[in-house]
Design a protein around this motif. Structure first.
Motif, PDB file in Angstrom:
ATOM      1  N   LYS A 177      20.322  53.481  28.747  1.00  0.00           N
ATOM      2  CA  LYS A 177      21.574  53.998  29.271  1.00  0.00           C
ATOM      3  C   LYS A 177      21.963  53.210  30.518  1.00  0.00           C
ATOM      4  CE  LYS A 177      23.901  58.264  30.644  1.00  0.00           C
ATOM      5  NZ  LYS A 177      23.756  59.740  30.850  1.00  0.00           N
ATOM      6  N   ALA A 178      23.221  52.810  30.572  1.00  0.00           N
ATOM      7  CA  ALA A 178      23.681  52.006  31.699  1.00  0.00           C
ATOM      8  C   ALA A 178      23.696  52.828  32.976  1.00  0.00           C
ATOM      9  CB  ALA A 178      25.078  51.467  31.413  1.00  0.00           C
ATOM     10  N   THR A 179      23.174  52.265  34.068  1.00  0.00           N
ATOM     11  CA  THR A 179      23.228  52.942  35.363  1.00  0.00           C
ATOM     12  C   THR A 179      24.584  52.747  36.019  1.00  0.00           C
ATOM     13  OG1 THR A 179      22.287  50.976  36.415  1.00  0.00           O
ATOM     14  CG2 THR A 179      20.741  52.683  35.718  1.00  0.00           C
ATOM     15  N   ALA A 180      25.313  51.737  35.597  1.00  0.00           N
ATOM     16  CA  ALA A 180      26.671  51.481  36.082  1.00  0.00           C
ATOM     17  C   ALA A 180      27.480  50.939  34.923  1.00  0.00           C
ATOM     18  CB  ALA A 180      26.657  50.489  37.239  1.00  0.00           C
ATOM     19  N   LYS A 181      28.761  51.218  34.921  1.00  0.00           N
ATOM     20  CA  LYS A 181      29.622  50.757  33.830  1.00  0.00           C
ATOM     21  C   LYS A 181      29.978  49.288  34.058  1.00  0.00           C
ATOM     22  CE  LYS A 181      31.539  55.300  32.702  1.00  0.00           C
ATOM     23  NZ  LYS A 181      32.764  56.117  32.526  1.00  0.00           N
ATOM     24  N   ASP A 182      29.173  48.404  33.478  1.00  0.00           N
ATOM     25  CA  ASP A 182      29.348  46.973  33.703  1.00  0.00           C
ATOM     26  C   ASP A 182      30.280  46.368  32.654  1.00  0.00           C
ATOM     27  OD1 ASP A 182      27.546  47.296  31.603  1.00  0.00           O
ATOM     28  OD2 ASP A 182      26.491  45.415  32.053  1.00  0.00           O
ATOM     29  N   TRP A 183      31.356  47.055  32.356  1.00  0.00           N
ATOM     30  CA  TRP A 183      32.383  46.559  31.453  1.00  0.00           C
ATOM     31  C   TRP A 183      33.739  47.018  31.977  1.00  0.00           C
ATOM     32  CZ3 TRP A 183      28.994  50.518  30.115  1.00  0.00           C
ATOM     33  CH2 TRP A 183      29.550  51.785  29.941  1.00  0.00           C
ATOM     34  N   VAL A 184      34.791  46.623  31.289  1.00  0.00           N
ATOM     35  CA  VAL A 184      36.143  47.019  31.684  1.00  0.00           C
ATOM     36  C   VAL A 184      36.801  47.787  30.549  1.00  0.00           C
ATOM     37  CG1 VAL A 184      38.483  46.117  32.042  1.00  0.00           C
ATOM     38  CG2 VAL A 184      36.583  45.230  33.398  1.00  0.00           C
ATOM     39  N   GLU A 185      37.432  48.898  30.895  1.00  0.00           N
ATOM     40  CA  GLU A 185      38.279  49.632  29.955  1.00  0.00           C
ATOM     41  C   GLU A 185      39.684  49.705  30.536  1.00  0.00           C
ATOM     42  OE1 GLU A 185      36.896  53.477  28.804  1.00  0.00           O
ATOM     43  OE2 GLU A 185      34.856  52.774  28.362  1.00  0.00           O
ATOM     44  N   SER A 186      40.670  49.667  29.652  1.00  0.00           N
ATOM     45  CA  SER A 186      42.044  49.826  30.114  1.00  0.00           C
ATOM     46  C   SER A 186      42.269  51.268  30.547  1.00  0.00           C
ATOM     47  CB  SER A 186      43.028  49.432  29.014  1.00  0.00           C
ATOM     48  OG  SER A 186      42.831  50.231  27.857  1.00  0.00           O
ATOM     49  N   ASP A 187      43.347  51.486  31.276  1.00  0.00           N
ATOM     50  CA  ASP A 187      43.583  52.796  31.885  1.00  0.00           C
ATOM     51  C   ASP A 187      44.641  53.604  31.139  1.00  0.00           C
ATOM     52  OD1 ASP A 187      43.531  54.925  33.609  1.00  0.00           O
ATOM     53  OD2 ASP A 187      44.543  53.897  35.255  1.00  0.00           O
ATOM     54  N   THR A 188      45.917  53.330  31.369  1.00  0.00           N
ATOM     55  CA  THR A 188      46.974  54.197  30.841  1.00  0.00           C
ATOM     56  C   THR A 188      47.333  53.889  29.389  1.00  0.00           C
ATOM     57  OG1 THR A 188      48.668  52.707  31.714  1.00  0.00           O
ATOM     58  CG2 THR A 188      47.951  54.518  33.129  1.00  0.00           C
ATOM     59  N   ASP A 189      47.008  52.704  28.900  1.00  0.00           N
ATOM     60  CA  ASP A 189      47.235  52.359  27.490  1.00  0.00           C
ATOM     61  C   ASP A 189      46.236  51.271  27.126  1.00  0.00           C
ATOM     62  OD1 ASP A 189      48.270  49.965  28.546  1.00  0.00           O
ATOM     63  OD2 ASP A 189      50.324  50.704  28.492  1.00  0.00           O
ATOM     64  N   ASP A 190      46.488  50.570  26.003  1.00  0.00           N
ATOM     65  CA  ASP A 190      45.500  49.600  25.518  1.00  0.00           C
ATOM     66  C   ASP A 190      45.805  48.167  25.938  1.00  0.00           C
ATOM     67  OD1 ASP A 190      47.722  49.452  23.937  1.00  0.00           O
ATOM     68  OD2 ASP A 190      46.651  49.229  22.036  1.00  0.00           O
ATOM     69  N   GLN A 191      46.499  47.999  27.071  1.00  0.00           N
ATOM     70  CA  GLN A 191      46.810  46.658  27.546  1.00  0.00           C
ATOM     71  C   GLN A 191      46.039  46.330  28.824  1.00  0.00           C
ATOM     72  OE1 GLN A 191      51.143  46.434  27.872  1.00  0.00           O
ATOM     73  NE2 GLN A 191      51.265  45.685  25.774  1.00  0.00           N
ATOM     74  N   LEU A 192      45.702  45.048  28.988  1.00  0.00           N
ATOM     75  CA  LEU A 192      45.068  44.529  30.193  1.00  0.00           C
ATOM     76  C   LEU A 192      45.724  43.208  30.555  1.00  0.00           C
ATOM     77  CD1 LEU A 192      41.276  45.076  29.329  1.00  0.00           C
ATOM     78  CD2 LEU A 192      42.511  46.227  31.174  1.00  0.00           C
ATOM     79  N   LEU A 193      45.804  42.918  31.853  1.00  0.00           N
ATOM     80  CA  LEU A 193      46.303  41.627  32.337  1.00  0.00           C
ATOM     81  C   LEU A 193      45.325  41.084  33.368  1.00  0.00           C
ATOM     82  CD1 LEU A 193      50.186  41.610  32.898  1.00  0.00           C
ATOM     83  CD2 LEU A 193      48.809  39.770  31.919  1.00  0.00           C
ATOM     84  N   LEU A 194      44.773  39.915  33.074  1.00  0.00           N
ATOM     85  CA  LEU A 194      43.786  39.302  33.959  1.00  0.00           C
ATOM     86  C   LEU A 194      44.256  37.926  34.404  1.00  0.00           C
ATOM     87  CD1 LEU A 194      40.964  39.068  35.284  1.00  0.00           C
ATOM     88  CD2 LEU A 194      40.111  38.264  33.067  1.00  0.00           C
ATOM     89  N   PHE A 195      44.340  37.725  35.720  1.00  0.00           N
ATOM     90  CA  PHE A 195      44.691  36.431  36.311  1.00  0.00           C
ATOM     91  C   PHE A 195      43.439  35.802  36.884  1.00  0.00           C
ATOM     92  CE2 PHE A 195      45.875  34.313  40.429  1.00  0.00           C
ATOM     93  CZ  PHE A 195      46.430  33.161  39.879  1.00  0.00           C
ATOM     94  N   MET A 196      43.124  34.552  36.462  1.00  0.00           N
ATOM     95  CA  MET A 196      41.930  33.842  36.923  1.00  0.00           C
ATOM     96  C   MET A 196      42.313  32.461  37.453  1.00  0.00           C
ATOM     97  SD  MET A 196      39.203  34.760  33.864  1.00  0.00           S
ATOM     98  CE  MET A 196      40.400  34.424  32.548  1.00  0.00           C
ATOM     99  N   PRO A 197      42.362  32.268  38.772  1.00  0.00           N
ATOM    100  CA  PRO A 197      42.554  30.918  39.324  1.00  0.00           C
ATOM    101  C   PRO A 197      41.209  30.200  39.376  1.00  0.00           C
ATOM    102  CG  PRO A 197      42.480  32.525  41.092  1.00  0.00           C
ATOM    103  CD  PRO A 197      42.328  33.309  39.811  1.00  0.00           C
TER     104      PRO A 197
END
Length: 324
Positions: A177-197
């Motif tokens: 069992k994970a001691t911390a949530k080491d992943w990402v889930e979207s919040d209000t809907d099923d979209q995510l936007l990630l900016f990586m410079p």
């Protein structure tokens, strides 16, 4: 020829440079102080042989006449003053015109860079991989500037950008069992936007996405794997969701169940000619593969080639000082 020290012009830039670099040398100076200018010259020439770049090493300077807030915060009373930081913490300080002590500090810098470079190489060799690397290409995920990256519409009870780009094995594959949530889930809907410079100009060949949602078929609220993804390159900042919806993407991606391997990773080949000499990537998850209102990503890996450093304040290998 040695490369110049980076000029820090604000407290915000100080935080980015000092806290975002494994080994950081900062020299406090005044243009009217001859000893300060000589110390800068010595440090810049002694940068020869220091292989660390990007998040490993930064050589910087602060004009105390212009940035008085930093001078006050670190109680700088003598010029020049040189400070050595490792992982944002002060480990050594030389005050005044003291060439022998400055030489000792430079030796500490070289030892620190060697140590961090060795750790980085070891960690890269032993880091978890969700899929095999394409022949001739390497994992260049460490070229992402974490401090300037931005993730929109993620559940803050799950991990953020650092979790996505971690080189550690996802907890969902560790059997416990994970001691911390080491992943990402979207919040209000099923979209995510990630900016990586990026720290340098990259040639991006493959994008690897690992997604390990729960397998309970009776849970309609369980997050989904990404299905439709749009990629954009060379943006100076993150996009808005409406803008990302309307803008023509550098590449559109449609994932199906067959794209995911037993490690939960999809290895996505990119249209390589469109991903040459890029300094940023925006990843837009348009929707997920199912009926849930959430999408989940555990890891992202960028595969390709790194190029020349984008920030001219970073160090390069230079020649010895005369007489050494």
């Amino acid at each position: 020829m040695s490369r110049s020290a980076r000029e820090i012009s604000s407290p915000a830039e100080w935080s980015t440079v000092v806290e975002g670099t494994k080994v950081c040398v900062v020299l406090f100076y005044s243009p009217s102080n001859a000893a300060s200018l000589e110390a800068i010259h010595i440090l810049e020439h002694h940068s020869q042989g220091l292989e660390g770049r990007g998040t490993v090493l930064e050589l910087a300077k602060v004009n105390v006449d212009e940035v008085k807030a930093i001078k006050s915060a670190y109680s700088i009373t003598k010029l020049p003053t040189t400070m050595l930081f490792r992982n944002g913490k002060e480990v050594d300080k030389v005050s005044g015109d003291n060439i022998p002590r400055l030489t000792q500090l430079i030796e500490k810098v070289k030892q620190a860079v060697d140590s961090e470079t060795t750790k980085k190489a070891s960690g890269s060799a032993n880091s978890w991989k969700g899929a095999a690397l394409p022949r001739g290409y390497v994992d260049i995920t460490d070229q992402v500037e974490l401090n300037r990256s931005e993730l929109l519409n993620f559940d803050t009870e799950t991990g953020g950008v650092r979790a996505l780009l971690s080189s550690e094995k996802p907890s969902a594959l560790s059997g416990g069992k994970a001691t911390a949530k080491d992943w990402v889930e979207s919040d209000t809907d099923d979209q995510l936007l990630l900016f990586m410079p990026f720290q340098s100009m990259l040639k991006l060949h493959t994008l690897q996405i690992t997604s390990l949602p729960p397998t309970d078929d009776d849970d309609d609220e369980a997050p989904m794997r990404p299905k439709t993804i749009k990629l954009f390159v060379n943006k100076s900042h993150n996009l808005g969701f409406d803008e990302a919806e309307d803008l023509q993407a550098t590449q559109d991606i449609e994932l199906s169940e067959s794209d995911w391997n037993k490690e939960g990773t999809a290895s996505i080949p990119l249209r390589y000619v469109r991903f040459q000499n890029i300094d940023s990537l925006v990843l837009f998850v348009v929707n997920g593969d199912g009926d849930s209102e959430k999408v989940r990503i555990d890891r992202l890996r960028l595969i390709g080639e790194s190029g020349s450093a984008r920030d001219m304040g970073k160090l390069e290998k230079v020649g010895d000082l005369p007489g050494e």
